[in-house]
Design an enzyme around this catalytic site. Structure first.
Site, mmCIF file in Angstrom:
data_model
loop_
_atom_site.group_PDB
_atom_site.id
_atom_site.type_symbol
_atom_site.label_atom_id
_atom_site.label_comp_id
_atom_site.label_asym_id
_atom_site.label_seq_id
_atom_site.Cartn_x
_atom_site.Cartn_y
_atom_site.Cartn_z
ATOM 1 N N MET A 127 23.852 18.069 12.547
ATOM 2 C CA MET A 127 24.548 18.530 11.921
ATOM 3 C C MET A 127 24.196 19.824 10.558
ATOM 4 O O MET A 127 23.535 19.230 10.219
ATOM 5 C CB MET A 127 26.349 18.179 12.819
ATOM 6 C CG MET A 127 26.866 17.645 13.509
ATOM 7 S SD MET A 127 27.920 17.338 13.757
ATOM 8 C CE MET A 127 28.815 19.202 13.456
ATOM 9 N N HIS A 128 24.984 19.917 10.307
ATOM 10 C CA HIS A 128 25.060 21.333 9.235
ATOM 11 C C HIS A 128 23.878 21.644 8.474
ATOM 12 O O HIS A 128 23.527 22.859 7.870
ATOM 13 C CB HIS A 128 25.508 19.538 8.461
ATOM 14 C CG HIS A 128 27.266 19.227 8.321
ATOM 15 N ND1 HIS A 128 27.590 19.945 8.924
ATOM 16 C CD2 HIS A 128 27.120 17.759 8.839
ATOM 17 C CE1 HIS A 128 28.930 19.098 9.204
ATOM 18 N NE2 HIS A 128 28.468 17.603 9.125
ATOM 19 N N ASP A 143 25.893 15.856 16.952
ATOM 20 C CA ASP A 143 25.509 14.706 17.153
ATOM 21 C C ASP A 143 26.305 14.054 17.727
ATOM 22 O O ASP A 143 26.535 13.238 18.404
ATOM 23 C CB ASP A 143 23.907 14.014 16.977
ATOM 24 C CG ASP A 143 24.103 14.012 15.944
ATOM 25 O OD1 ASP A 143 25.487 14.611 14.568
ATOM 26 O OD2 ASP A 143 23.625 13.590 14.700
HETATM 27 O O1 LIG Z 1 26.458 14.776 8.799
HETATM 28 C C1 LIG Z 1 26.463 13.853 10.152
HETATM 29 C C2 LIG Z 1 27.751 14.901 11.165
HETATM 30 O O2 LIG Z 1 29.173 15.280 10.143
HETATM 31 C C3 LIG Z 1 25.312 13.332 10.883
HETATM 32 O O3 LIG Z 1 26.328 12.875 11.683
HETATM 33 C C4 LIG Z 1 24.674 14.019 10.742
HETATM 34 O O4 LIG Z 1 24.644 14.891 11.990
HETATM 35 C C5 LIG Z 1 23.414 13.198 11.203
HETATM 36 O O5 LIG Z 1 22.903 12.805 12.254
HETATM 37 P P1 LIG Z 1 21.955 11.204 12.609
HETATM 38 O O6 LIG Z 1 21.008 12.225 12.978
HETATM 39 O O7 LIG Z 1 21.831 10.117 10.928
HETATM 40 O O8 LIG Z 1 22.553 10.535 14.096
#
Ligand SMILES: O=C(CO)[C@@H](O)[C@H](O)COP(=O)(O)O
Ligand SMILES: Nc1ncnc2c1ncn2[C@@H]1O[C@H](COP(=O)(O)OP(=O)(O)O)[C@@H](O)[C@H]1O
Length: 508
Positions: A81-82, A241
Site C-alpha cells: 500500500m501507500h 495487501d
Molecule cells: O504499509 C503497509 C500497510 O499499511 C504495509 O503492509 C505494506 O502494504 C507492505 O506490504 P508487504 O509487501 O510487506 O506485505
C-alpha cells in the site's frame, strides 16, 4: 473451466495464483525484485520491476494450470500500500516510486496537519492522521524537493494500480488501497475534495475510485498479448495487501482478527461502521467488503526484523550459494530458550515505527544483553519484541471496545509453530491457521471470482472456500509471564523516545 488470477505486488516480490471457481489453488508463481535505499530510511522501487514480475508470474501460472487463454475470466490485484508512482502526461514514470516504509516525509506530515487546520480536523476529513508512510506526504515531498519533477506530474497511482493501468489502460483504484493515500473521505468512500483543495492538489491527479469487487476494465490488446490471455478477461478493483490478506483469511465479519507477520506486521479487524480512533493510533480504512470498514495496526519491521538478523548477522547460515533456508535451525534454537529470552528484550523499530507510536525516529534496540545470551536468545527475543509490538495494536482495539474472539495468523512468520504459540500466549487468544496460505493473492482471486459473477458477494466467496486447519490455544503459564513482561516493553519505548531523536541528530 473458469479460472481466476490473484496477483499480489509485494515489497520483496510479486506472487500470483491461479484459482478454480471452488477456491482450489491450481498454480502459484513468484518473482522477486530489489528495493532501493539511496539514503538511510529512504525506500524506493522501480515500477517496471512490478510489471515484468506480473507478466512472468501470470504466464507461469497459466502454463502450470494448463489453462487455455479464454479460461482466465478475471484478475484481482493486490499490492503493497501507500507507494507513489509518479507519471507524466505520456504515462512515463518520472522517478522511482517512494514506498510505504520510506520515512523522508516528516516535514510534509506537519505541513498537511497545518494546512488541514490541525490533526483533529484532518482525522475528521480522512479518518487518519498524517503518517510518513502514506501517499499524500510523498506528493508534497515531490513538490517541495523536486519541483521540476512535480511540474511534469500528471497522475499519482498506487503500486497495484499502476499495474492495472498497464493491464487495462485505466487510471483507477479501489476504496481499501485509496484509504491509505490520506486523500480519501473514508466515511463517504470517495476523494476528499475538501482536503485536496487545502493541500492545493488537483483532483485530476487521482484515478477513479471503485468498490473492490467492481470491474474496472478489461485487458488491452497489448496486455492480453504479453500475458497470453484474451481481451475478454476483466480486472476487478482488488485491494491493498492488508485488506486482501484479511479476505484471504475470511475476515469479513466482526470478532475475528487477521494477524500478519510479513516484512511488516499487521493486526486487522472488520467493522460494520466507520469508527476512527480520535487519537489516530490505528488506521481506519474502507474494507474491501462493499460498504464496510476496517481498523488496523501496522508495525513496520515485523518478520523483517528476523530477516535483517538472518541477512546481516547470520549470512553463513544461508550456505555457499545462499540456498539453505536458515529458519528451521533458528526456530529450533529459539524453542530451547524460555519465555522472556532470559531477560533479553528487543524493540523492533529498525525502520522507525507506525502504529501506535507514529515515530519515524524510533530505532531498534537489544536491551538486557548479558554474557549468558547466545544466538538462540537473540532469535527468540526478536520474535517476542515483534509480538509485543502487535499486542500494542490489540490493546488499542480493546480500549475502543472492539471485540476479538479469534486470531487468524498469516504471513511468512506464521509458518513457525513457535511464533504462532507465542502469539497465542502474548495476545491471550486462540490462534488459528487456514487452508489457503497465500493471503493477499488468494483474497483478490476471490474478489475476481466475485466480480465475474461466480459468487453473490465476497462474504459468500469466503464462506464457500475458507476453512480452519490448525488451532493453537494460549498456555496459561506463558501468558502470565508475558502479561508481566509486556508493560516493561511499553515502558522501554517511552523511556527511550527522546533519545532516539538525539541519536538520529548526532551525525547532522
Ligand atoms: O504499509 C503497509 C500497510 O499499511 C504495509 O503492509 C505494506 O502494504 C507492505 O506490504 P508487504 O509487501 O510487506 O506485505
Ligand atoms: N519458517 C519460518 N519461520 C519464521 N519466519 C519465517 C519463516 N519463513 C519465512 N519467515 C519470515 O517471513 C518473512 C516473509 O514473509 P512474507 O509474508 O512472505 O513477507 P512479505 O510478503 O512482506 O515480503 C521473511 O522475511 C522471514 O523473516
Amino acid at each position: 473451466m473458469n479460472i481466476y488470477l490473484g496477483i499480489d505486488i509485494g515489497t520483496s516480490g510479486t506472487k500470483t495464483i491461479a484459482m478454480a471457481e471452488d477456491g482450489t489453488i491450481l498454480a502459484e508463481s513468484s518473482a522477486s525484485y530489489p528495493a532501493l535505499h539511496p539514503k538511510p530510511l529512504w525506500s524506493e522501487q522501480d515500477p517496471e520491476h512490478w510489471w515484468k514480475a506480473t507478466v512472468k508470474t501470470v504466464r507461469n501460472v497459466v502454463k502450470a494450470a494448463k489453462a487455455k487463454p479464454a479460461d482466465v475470466k478475471a484478475i484481482g490485484l493486490s499490492g503493497q500500500m501507500h507507494g507513489s508512482v509518479f507519471l507524466d502526461k505520456d504515462d512515463q514514470v518520472i522517478r522511482p516510486a517512494l514506498l510505504w516504509n520510506d520515512q523522508r516525509t516528516a516535514a510534509e506530515c506537519v505541513e498537511i496537519e497545518s494546512r488541514a487546520g490541525g490533526r483533529k480536523n484532518l482525522i475528521k476529513m480522512v479518518a487518519n492522521p498524517a503518517l510518513t508512510g502514506f501517499t499524500a506526504p510523498k506528493i508534497l515531498w515531490l513538490r517541495n524537493h523536486e519541483p521540476k519533477n512535480f511540474d511534469r506530474l500528471a497522475k499519482v497511482l498506487l503500486p497495484k494500480d499502476d499495474v492495472r493501468r498497464r493491464l487495462t489502460g485505466e487510471y483507477a483504484t479501489e476504496v481499501s488501497d485509496a484509504s491509505g493515500m490520506l486523500l480519501l473521505d473514508v466515511a463517504k468512500r470517495n476523494w476528499s475534495t475538501q482536503l485536496l483543495s487545502k493541500l492545493e492538489l488537483d483532483p485530476s491527479l487521482l484515478g477513479t475510485v471503485y468498490e473492490s469487487e467492481d470491474v474496472t476494465g478489461t485487458l488491452t490488446k497489448e496486455a492480453a498479448k504479453q500475458l497470453g490471455l484474451t481481451t475478454d478477461c476483466v480486472v476487478v478493483g482488488g485491494a491493498g495487501d492488508c485488506a486482501a490478506n484479511a479476505l484471504g483469511n475470511g475476515v469479513v465479519k466482526k470478532g475475528i482478527l487477521a494477524s500478519s507477520l510479513g516484512t511488516s506486521g499487521v493486526m486487522f479487524v472488520h467493522s460494520d461502521e466507520m469508527a476512527a480512533d480520535p487519537e489516530g493510533r490505528l488506521h481506519t480504512f474502507c474494507h474491501a467488503v462493499r460498504g464496510k470498514w476496517h481498523m488496523m495496526g501496522v508495525t513496520l519491521c515485523a518478520a523483517g526484523t528476523l530477516e535483517w538478523f538472518v541477512q546481516k548477522l547470520c549470512r553463513e547460515m544461508r550456505g555457499p550459494r545462499g540456498k539453505i533456508d536458515p529458519y528451521a535451525t533458528l526456530m529450533k534454537e529459539a524453542e530451547s530458550v524460555p519465555c522472556g529470552s532470559e531477560g533479553l528484550m528487543v524493540l523492533p523499530y529498525l525502520a522507525g515505527e507506525r502504529t501506535p507510536h507514529a515515530d519515524p525516529d524510533a530505532r531498534g534496540c537489544f536491551i538486557g544483553i548479558t554474557l549468558k545470551h547466545e544466538r538462540a536468545h537473540v532469535t527468540r527475543a526478536i520474535m517476542e519484541g515483534v509480538t509485543y509490538s502487535l499486542r500494542e495494536s490489540l490493546e488499542v482495539l480493546d480500549q475502543m471496545n472492539i471485540p476479538v474472539r479469534q486470531v487468524r495468523a498469516g504471513g511468512g512468520g506464521a509458518k513457525s509453530p513457535l511464533w504462532r504459540q507465542m502469539q497465542a500466549n502474548v495476545f491471550g487468544k486462540k490462534v488459528v491457521t487456514l487452508n489457503a496460505e497465500q493471503g493477499p493473492a488468494y483474497g483478490v482471486a476471490l474478489l475476481a471470482a466475485t466480480g465475474a459473477g461466480a459468487y453473490k458477494n465476497i462474504q459468500e466467496a469466503c464462506a464457500a472456500t475458507i476453512r480452519e486447519v490448525s488451532e493453537t490455544k494460549p498456555d496459561r503459564a506463558a501468558k502470565k509471564y508475558y502479561d508481566k513482561a509486556f508493560p516493561v516493553y511499553q515502558d522501554l519505548y517511552r523511556a527511550l523516545k527522546d533519545d532516539f531523536k538525539r541519536l538520529g541528530r548526532l551525525d547532522d
